[in-house]
Design a protein around this motif. Structure first.
Motif, PDB file in Angstrom:
ATOM      1  N   THR A 157       0.819  -1.214   0.000  1.00  0.00           N
ATOM      2  CA  THR A 157       0.000   0.000   0.000  1.00  0.00           C
ATOM      3  C   THR A 157       0.852   1.263   0.000  1.00  0.00           C
ATOM      4  N   LYS A 158       2.152   1.129   0.265  1.00  0.00           N
ATOM      5  CA  LYS A 158       3.044   2.297   0.200  1.00  0.00           C
ATOM      6  C   LYS A 158       3.431   2.543  -1.254  1.00  0.00           C
ATOM      7  N   TRP A 159       3.415   3.770  -1.677  1.00  0.00           N
ATOM      8  CA  TRP A 159       3.552   4.113  -3.093  1.00  0.00           C
ATOM      9  C   TRP A 159       4.860   3.652  -3.719  1.00  0.00           C
ATOM     10  N   ASN A 160       5.925   3.536  -2.919  1.00  0.00           N
ATOM     11  CA  ASN A 160       7.222   3.190  -3.510  1.00  0.00           C
ATOM     12  C   ASN A 160       7.671   1.760  -3.177  1.00  0.00           C
ATOM     13  N   PHE A 161       6.747   0.933  -2.739  1.00  0.00           N
ATOM     14  CA  PHE A 161       7.086  -0.462  -2.449  1.00  0.00           C
ATOM     15  C   PHE A 161       7.007  -1.266  -3.742  1.00  0.00           C
ATOM     16  N   HIS A 162       8.024  -2.084  -4.007  1.00  0.00           N
ATOM     17  CA  HIS A 162       8.076  -2.875  -5.236  1.00  0.00           C
ATOM     18  C   HIS A 162       7.421  -4.233  -5.023  1.00  0.00           C
ATOM     19  N   ASP A 163       6.579  -4.619  -5.965  1.00  0.00           N
ATOM     20  CA  ASP A 163       5.772  -5.826  -5.819  1.00  0.00           C
ATOM     21  C   ASP A 163       6.503  -7.048  -6.368  1.00  0.00           C
ATOM     22  N   TYR A 164       7.157  -7.782  -5.491  1.00  0.00           N
ATOM     23  CA  TYR A 164       7.754  -9.071  -5.834  1.00  0.00           C
ATOM     24  C   TYR A 164       7.150 -10.130  -4.922  1.00  0.00           C
ATOM     25  N   ARG A 165       7.019 -11.350  -5.440  1.00  0.00           N
ATOM     26  CA  ARG A 165       6.406 -12.425  -4.678  1.00  0.00           C
ATOM     27  C   ARG A 165       7.351 -13.617  -4.593  1.00  0.00           C
ATOM     28  N   PRO A 166       7.295 -14.367  -3.505  1.00  0.00           N
ATOM     29  CA  PRO A 166       8.169 -15.531  -3.365  1.00  0.00           C
ATOM     30  C   PRO A 166       7.789 -16.634  -4.345  1.00  0.00           C
ATOM     31  N   GLY A 167       8.760 -17.471  -4.673  1.00  0.00           N
ATOM     32  CA  GLY A 167       8.482 -18.581  -5.571  1.00  0.00           C
ATOM     33  C   GLY A 167       9.755 -19.246  -6.056  1.00  0.00           C
TER      34      GLY A 167
END
Length: 466
Positions: A280-290
């Motif tokens: 929800t923070k504007w500068n957080f990068h969306d990566y997911r584990p896998g």
């Protein structure tokens, strides 16, 4: 700025000069740039007809170039000659669309004005770059090379490879001099298999070359097939480095969330919920584990680390990221074992069905798939493992994984389902129906979180995810 061409006995004087996009001037001593219309009269030879080379060859043919597709694999070439798409990323119609021919005859390389080398660059068992295919291709190309030809390397390499490996091999085999008798550029492949939105035409192409005239010429060539445009790198080394840096960055970011998931799992905190909250923070990068498989992300960091170590700097963060991501298959196996234990199953009597065997969703490519490592880890506990993948070739999977593969999906007589590769069709599974078919106390290990945990619990599963 000009580039000279020496008068050598090997020069192909009978070549039609008005077909050369970068051609000798009337005096025969300098190069002049040719417009796009003349460029399309050029002949292009693509060496290596795999997941990179074949779409490239087809793309140029569809843009009105004469194209020669060369490969040493006779079976691949035979199928292409029959009009069969050997990658699964194009179509059978596209294979014969335009002026394109497929051959194992290396002499045809000599007909080309541009030769684009797109051969594999894997790593060896010690995680060191293996450049044998580049050297072999360069030797073959060099043995047929004619003066005035431009050679472009597209294979992923570390900075300096074009200058230190490709060019010497070309010069030795051809008895010609780079920058005088023939010209060299580098352009890293960026296409994503199975992703129509990020194919050859839709991703900016990076190009580097020996000199400004060669750079401009090669850039113009690619601009004729790449709608997204071309970035002109300041040097070949910059172009070489950008590809390995792109994927090293992704590897490190994924390594962070993979390590995060392992840490939070021990704290009994939901990793997915944490990432959603942080996102929800504007500068957080969306990566997911896998699982990190494929031919780029798990490989390219080793190229960069290898080259860096050669110059005396050991890149600890890059290597640490690789270590984390390489540990994930064992962690997934551990989650599966914990789920089976929670279901009160005896491991050596347990059967696990693995859904998805390819390295990424909605493609059938099993090469470098880390699912194989998960299967191996489960087998160490004498767990019986079977697989299903709607995209991957069953025979190829059986050979590569030594795994029995279902042709038609069935959950009967299994204790757990491991959703390894989240193909879109798996999202449509009815969890309650699946649980009923599995029997008493089933487990669902959903690596990437395709299903909601509450929905899995309501269906009767013991549920685990990264």
């Amino acid at each position: 700025m000009t580039t000279t061409i020496s008068d050598t006995e090997n020069r192909a004087d009978d070549r039609e000069r008005d077909r050369l996009p970068l051609r000798a001037s009337d005096e025969g001593t300098t190069l002049e740039h040719v417009d796009d219309q003349s460029a399309r009269e050029a002949t292009i030879c693509v060496v290596g007809l795999g997941y990179v080379g074949l779409p490239l060859a087809v793309g140029f043919a569809q843009s009105d170039y004469r194209v020669i597709g060369y490969d040493i694999d006779e079976s691949t070439v035979e199928r292409l000659q029959e009009g069969v798409d050997t990658t699964g990323d194009l179509s059978d119609e596209a294979i014969q669309d335009g002026d394109i021919s497929y051959t194992t005859d290396a002499t045809e390389i000599g007909e080309a004005d541009y030769v684009i080398i797109a051969v594999p660059t894997p790593i060896d068992d010690d995680d060191r770059p293996d450049l044998r295919f580049v050297e072999s291709a360069a030797t073959t190309v060099g043995s047929k090379l004619t003066a005035g030809t431009t050679v472009v390397l597209e294979s992923t390499v570390y900075p300096g490879t074009t200058q230190d490996v490709l060019i010497p091999a070309l010069e030795e085999a051809s008895d010609l001099t780079a920058g005088e008798d023939f010209f060299v550029g580098y352009s890293p492949e960026r296409a994503t298999p199975g992703d129509d939105e990020h194919g050859l035409a839709h991703v900016v192409k990076v190009v580097g070359a020996q000199t400004e005239p060669v750079l401009e010429d090669v850039a113009t060539l690619y601009e004729s097939v790449v709608d997204a445009g071309v970035h002109r790198a300041t040097s070949i080394e910059v172009a070489e480095a950008c590809k390995v840096v792109e994927n090293t960055q992704r590897d490190l970011n994924i390594a962070f969330v993979n390590e995060l998931s392992m840490a939070l799992e021990r704290m009994d905190v939901d990793t997915q919920a944490v990432l959603e909250a942080a996102g929800t923070k504007w500068n957080f990068h969306d990566y997911r584990p896998g699982l990190v498989g494929g031919h780029c992300i798990p490989v390219d960091p080793y190229f960069l680390a290898h080259r860096s170590a050669q110059d005396g700097y050991e890149p600890e963060l890059i290597r640490a990221g690789r270590d984390v991501n390489e540990s994930v298959p064992d962690h997934v196996a551990d989650l599966t074992i914990k789920a089976l234990n929670q279901c009160h199953k005896t491991l050596r009597e347990s059967r696990v069905l693995v859904l998805g065997l390819s390295y990424k969703a909605d493609v059938g490519d099993i090469r470098s798939s880390k699912v194989a490592n998960v299967v191996d880890s489960l087998r160490e506990y004498d767990i019986d493992v079977e697989g299903f993948d709607p995209f991957a070739d069953a025979d190829a999977v059986q050979d590569a994984f030594d795994l029995e593969v279902q042709e038609t999906l069935s959950f009967d007589d299994f204790d757990a389902v491991l959703l390894a590769t989240p193909h879109a069709e798996f999202e449509r599974l009815d969890l309650e129906a699946v649980a009923a078919e599995l029997g008493e106390n089933p487990a669902l290990v959903d690596i990437t979180g395709t299903f909601e945990e509450d929905a899995a619990h309501d269906a009767g599963f013991v549920y685990r995810r990264l």
